[in-house]
Scaffold this motif. Structure first.
Motif, PDB file in Angstrom:
ATOM      1  N   ILE A 223       0.876  -1.175   0.000  1.00  0.00           N
ATOM      2  CA  ILE A 223       0.000   0.000   0.000  1.00  0.00           C
ATOM      3  C   ILE A 223       0.908   1.219   0.000  1.00  0.00           C
ATOM      4  CG2 ILE A 223      -0.265  -0.141   2.516  1.00  0.00           C
ATOM      5  CD1 ILE A 223      -3.068   1.140   2.093  1.00  0.00           C
ATOM      6  N   ARG A 224       0.697   2.135  -0.951  1.00  0.00           N
ATOM      7  CA  ARG A 224       1.590   3.280  -1.135  1.00  0.00           C
ATOM      8  C   ARG A 224       1.008   4.555  -0.523  1.00  0.00           C
ATOM      9  NH1 ARG A 224       2.078   5.351  -6.018  1.00  0.00           N
ATOM     10  NH2 ARG A 224       0.265   4.313  -6.920  1.00  0.00           N
ATOM     11  N   SER A 225       1.849   5.589  -0.538  1.00  0.00           N
ATOM     12  CA  SER A 225       1.465   6.973  -0.250  1.00  0.00           C
ATOM     13  C   SER A 225       1.125   7.251   1.205  1.00  0.00           C
ATOM     14  CB  SER A 225       0.281   7.413  -1.143  1.00  0.00           C
ATOM     15  OG  SER A 225       0.595   7.292  -2.497  1.00  0.00           O
ATOM     16  N   LEU A 226       1.508   6.368   2.111  1.00  0.00           N
ATOM     17  CA  LEU A 226       1.311   6.649   3.530  1.00  0.00           C
ATOM     18  C   LEU A 226       2.365   7.642   4.005  1.00  0.00           C
ATOM     19  CD1 LEU A 226       0.743   2.970   4.667  1.00  0.00           C
ATOM     20  CD2 LEU A 226      -1.020   4.714   4.411  1.00  0.00           C
ATOM     21  N   ASN A 227       1.982   8.514   4.913  1.00  0.00           N
ATOM     22  CA  ASN A 227       2.933   9.508   5.422  1.00  0.00           C
ATOM     23  C   ASN A 227       2.607   9.851   6.867  1.00  0.00           C
ATOM     24  OD1 ASN A 227       1.272  12.254   5.415  1.00  0.00           O
ATOM     25  ND2 ASN A 227       0.702  11.098   3.571  1.00  0.00           N
ATOM     26  N   ASP A 228       3.620  10.341   7.574  1.00  0.00           N
ATOM     27  CA  ASP A 228       3.476  10.633   9.003  1.00  0.00           C
ATOM     28  C   ASP A 228       2.434  11.707   9.280  1.00  0.00           C
ATOM     29  OD1 ASP A 228       5.350   8.785   9.955  1.00  0.00           O
ATOM     30  OD2 ASP A 228       7.009  10.152   9.567  1.00  0.00           O
ATOM     31  N   ALA A 229       2.278  12.651   8.364  1.00  0.00           N
ATOM     32  CA  ALA A 229       1.376  13.772   8.622  1.00  0.00           C
ATOM     33  C   ALA A 229      -0.090  13.338   8.692  1.00  0.00           C
ATOM     34  CB  ALA A 229       1.552  14.841   7.551  1.00  0.00           C
ATOM     35  N   LEU A 230      -0.474  12.401   7.839  1.00  0.00           N
ATOM     36  CA  LEU A 230      -1.877  12.004   7.741  1.00  0.00           C
ATOM     37  C   LEU A 230      -2.147  10.577   8.189  1.00  0.00           C
ATOM     38  CD1 LEU A 230      -2.720  13.529   4.230  1.00  0.00           C
ATOM     39  CD2 LEU A 230      -3.241  14.499   6.473  1.00  0.00           C
ATOM     40  N   ASP A 231      -1.136   9.718   8.176  1.00  0.00           N
ATOM     41  CA  ASP A 231      -1.376   8.283   8.326  1.00  0.00           C
ATOM     42  C   ASP A 231      -0.598   7.645   9.475  1.00  0.00           C
ATOM     43  OD1 ASP A 231      -2.924   8.122   5.755  1.00  0.00           O
ATOM     44  OD2 ASP A 231      -0.981   8.657   4.914  1.00  0.00           O
ATOM     45  N   SER A 232      -0.216   8.403  10.486  1.00  0.00           N
ATOM     46  CA  SER A 232       0.642   7.844  11.536  1.00  0.00           C
ATOM     47  C   SER A 232      -0.024   6.660  12.241  1.00  0.00           C
ATOM     48  CB  SER A 232       1.022   8.922  12.552  1.00  0.00           C
ATOM     49  OG  SER A 232      -0.131   9.526  13.107  1.00  0.00           O
ATOM     50  N   GLU A 233      -1.322   6.771  12.538  1.00  0.00           N
ATOM     51  CA  GLU A 233      -2.022   5.666  13.209  1.00  0.00           C
ATOM     52  C   GLU A 233      -2.129   4.460  12.278  1.00  0.00           C
ATOM     53  OE1 GLU A 233      -5.715   6.515  15.045  1.00  0.00           O
ATOM     54  OE2 GLU A 233      -4.915   8.113  16.326  1.00  0.00           O
ATOM     55  N   SER A 234      -2.474   4.690  11.023  1.00  0.00           N
ATOM     56  CA  SER A 234      -2.570   3.582  10.060  1.00  0.00           C
ATOM     57  C   SER A 234      -1.229   2.873   9.911  1.00  0.00           C
ATOM     58  CB  SER A 234      -3.025   4.108   8.689  1.00  0.00           C
ATOM     59  OG  SER A 234      -4.331   4.639   8.753  1.00  0.00           O
ATOM     60  N   MET A 235      -0.153   3.649   9.849  1.00  0.00           N
ATOM     61  CA  MET A 235       1.185   3.069   9.715  1.00  0.00           C
ATOM     62  C   MET A 235       1.528   2.222  10.939  1.00  0.00           C
ATOM     63  SD  MET A 235       2.977   6.442   8.034  1.00  0.00           S
ATOM     64  CE  MET A 235       4.671   5.910   8.145  1.00  0.00           C
ATOM     65  N   ALA A 236       1.150   2.693  12.118  1.00  0.00           N
ATOM     66  CA  ALA A 236       1.404   1.926  13.341  1.00  0.00           C
ATOM     67  C   ALA A 236       0.612   0.623  13.333  1.00  0.00           C
ATOM     68  CB  ALA A 236       1.043   2.759  14.564  1.00  0.00           C
ATOM     69  N   HIS A 237      -0.631   0.682  12.873  1.00  0.00           N
ATOM     70  CA  HIS A 237      -1.461  -0.529  12.812  1.00  0.00           C
ATOM     71  C   HIS A 237      -0.905  -1.532  11.796  1.00  0.00           C
ATOM     72  CE1 HIS A 237      -5.043   2.090  14.317  1.00  0.00           C
ATOM     73  NE2 HIS A 237      -4.307   1.649  15.317  1.00  0.00           N
ATOM     74  N   LEU A 238      -0.456  -1.032  10.649  1.00  0.00           N
ATOM     75  CA  LEU A 238       0.108  -1.912   9.631  1.00  0.00           C
ATOM     76  C   LEU A 238       1.413  -2.543  10.118  1.00  0.00           C
ATOM     77  CD1 LEU A 238      -0.636   0.355   6.559  1.00  0.00           C
ATOM     78  CD2 LEU A 238      -1.546  -1.952   6.867  1.00  0.00           C
ATOM     79  N   ALA A 239       2.254  -1.746  10.774  1.00  0.00           N
ATOM     80  CA  ALA A 239       3.513  -2.282  11.298  1.00  0.00           C
ATOM     81  C   ALA A 239       3.244  -3.359  12.344  1.00  0.00           C
ATOM     82  CB  ALA A 239       4.351  -1.153  11.887  1.00  0.00           C
ATOM     83  N   ALA A 240       2.248  -3.135  13.200  1.00  0.00           N
ATOM     84  CA  ALA A 240       1.907  -4.123  14.225  1.00  0.00           C
ATOM     85  C   ALA A 240       1.369  -5.411  13.605  1.00  0.00           C
ATOM     86  CB  ALA A 240       0.882  -3.535  15.186  1.00  0.00           C
ATOM     87  N   ALA A 241       0.762  -5.288  12.417  1.00  0.00           N
ATOM     88  CA  ALA A 241       0.225  -6.473  11.727  1.00  0.00           C
ATOM     89  C   ALA A 241       1.291  -7.206  10.923  1.00  0.00           C
ATOM     90  CB  ALA A 241      -0.918  -6.059  10.802  1.00  0.00           C
ATOM     91  N   GLY A 242       2.523  -6.682  10.900  1.00  0.00           N
ATOM     92  CA  GLY A 242       3.614  -7.375  10.225  1.00  0.00           C
ATOM     93  C   GLY A 242       4.074  -6.751   8.932  1.00  0.00           C
ATOM     94  N   PHE A 243       3.532  -5.581   8.581  1.00  0.00           N
ATOM     95  CA  PHE A 243       3.980  -4.894   7.364  1.00  0.00           C
ATOM     96  C   PHE A 243       5.294  -4.176   7.640  1.00  0.00           C
ATOM     97  CE2 PHE A 243      -0.466  -5.547   6.503  1.00  0.00           C
ATOM     98  CZ  PHE A 243      -0.589  -5.609   5.124  1.00  0.00           C
ATOM     99  N   PHE A 244       6.144  -4.083   6.595  1.00  0.00           N
ATOM    100  CA  PHE A 244       7.388  -3.326   6.680  1.00  0.00           C
ATOM    101  C   PHE A 244       7.156  -1.933   6.098  1.00  0.00           C
ATOM    102  CE2 PHE A 244       8.792  -7.735   6.613  1.00  0.00           C
ATOM    103  CZ  PHE A 244       9.721  -7.754   7.645  1.00  0.00           C
ATOM    104  N   LEU A 245       7.690  -0.921   6.763  1.00  0.00           N
ATOM    105  CA  LEU A 245       7.577   0.450   6.275  1.00  0.00           C
ATOM    106  C   LEU A 245       8.828   0.801   5.484  1.00  0.00           C
ATOM    107  CD1 LEU A 245       6.167   2.124   9.524  1.00  0.00           C
ATOM    108  CD2 LEU A 245       4.900   1.150   7.595  1.00  0.00           C
ATOM    109  N   LEU A 246       8.655   1.102   4.196  1.00  0.00           N
ATOM    110  CA  LEU A 246       9.786   1.417   3.324  1.00  0.00           C
ATOM    111  C   LEU A 246       9.656   2.849   2.812  1.00  0.00           C
ATOM    112  CD1 LEU A 246       9.844  -1.843   1.146  1.00  0.00           C
ATOM    113  CD2 LEU A 246      11.248  -1.317   3.146  1.00  0.00           C
ATOM    114  N   PRO A 247      10.747   3.607   2.803  1.00  0.00           N
ATOM    115  CA  PRO A 247      10.676   4.970   2.256  1.00  0.00           C
ATOM    116  C   PRO A 247      10.464   4.921   0.748  1.00  0.00           C
ATOM    117  CG  PRO A 247      12.954   4.373   2.691  1.00  0.00           C
ATOM    118  CD  PRO A 247      12.113   3.253   3.241  1.00  0.00           C
TER     119      PRO A 247
END
Length: 215
Positions: free
Chosen positions: A144-168
Motif C-alpha cells: 500500500i503506497r502513499s502513507l505519510n506521518d502527517a496524515l497516516d501515523s495511526e494507520s502506519m502503526a497498525h500496519l507495522a503491528a500487523a507485520g507490514f514493513f515500512l519502506l521509504p
C-alpha cells in the motif's frame, strides 16, 4: 484529489475497476500491466491491482527506486563522476529488489495515481488485509503506497503491528489551505506560472471531447 480523511466511495471503486475489466491496462496506460479488482474490509472498499514485472513505477518498486531514481540523479548533481557513482549505487541494489520479489505484488488502494491518499486503516483492518492476501496471493508482496506521518501515523502503526514493513518511497507535498498566506516556494512558483499561462482551470464537467483528444 480525494479527501484523505474520507472513506473511498464503493461505487467509484467499482466503476474504476470496471473500466479495466473492459479494456486492458496497457491500452489505457502504456507502461502499466496489471489487473484491477475491488476488495472490501468492513466499511472500506478499495481498488486492488495485481501486477508482474516489467511495469511502471505505479506498480513496480524497481521502477520507482531504480529507474525513476536514476532519472532523478540529474537534479542532485551536475558532477558526472558523482552522478556515475550514484547510478552505480542504484544499480547495485537491483539484485536485492529482485530477490525481495516486490515487483510481483498485490497493491491495495491503487488508483494508479502517483499519490493515492489512503483511508484510515484500523488495527483490525490491517490484520484482515494481511490475512486475506496471504491466503489469496501467497506468492505476491502486499503493498500500500502513499502513507505519510502527517496524515497516516495511526494507520502506519497498525500496519507495522500487523507485520507490514515500512519502506521509504517518494517525496510528497502536503499543503494546509486553511493556513492563509503560508505558501511554499513551489506554490508561489505555480501561482505565478498560472497567472501567465495560456491555460485555464476548468471543472471536470467542462472537459470536452476535444480536450480528451488533445490530452
Amino acid at each position: 484529489m480525494p479527501d484523505p480523511l474520507a472513506l473511498p466511495d464503493p461505487a467509484l471503486a467499482a466503476r474504476f475497476a470496471g473500466i479495466f475489466a473492459q479494456v486492458p491496462s496497457q491500452d489505457l496506460i502504456a507502461n502499466i500491466n496489471c489487473t484491477v479488482g475491488v476488495e472490501s474490509f468492513g466499511d472500506l472498499t478499495m481498488p486492488v491491482t495485481r501486477s508482474d514485472p516489467p511495469n511502471g513505477y505505479l506498480c513496480s518498486p524497481s521502477a520507482a527506486y531504480l529507474d525513476y531514481g536514476a532519472e532523478e540523479t540529474r537534479h542532485f548533481t551536475s558532477n558526472p563522476v558523482l552522478r556515475l557513482g550514484l547510478l552505480g549505487l542504484l544499480k547495485s541494489a537491483a539484485p536485492l529488489l529482485r530477490a525481495a520479489r516486490l515487483d510481483r505484488q498485490v497493491q491495495i488502494n491503487n488508483w494508479l495515481f502517483s499519490t493515492c491518499p489512503a483511508p484510515p486503516i484500523s488495527a483490525a483492518t490491517a490484520v484482515a488485509m494481511r490475512g486475506r492476501f496471504i491466503a489469496s496471493d501467497p506468492d505476491r508482496a502486499i503493498v500500500i503506497r502513499s502513507l505519510n506521518d502527517a496524515l497516516d501515523s495511526e494507520s502506519m502503526a497498525h500496519l507495522a503491528a500487523a507485520g507490514f514493513f515500512l519502506l521509504p518511497a517518494r517525496q510528497i507535498y502536503i499543503a494546509d489551505h486553511r493556513a492563509a498566506g503560508k505558501m511554499t516556494k513551489d506554490m508561489r512558483k505555480d501561482r505565478k506560472l498560472l497567472r501567465t499561462s495560456v491555460y485555464a482551470i476548468v471543472d471536470s464537467n467542462d472537459f470536452a471531447v476535444k480536450d480528451f483528444s488533445r490530452a
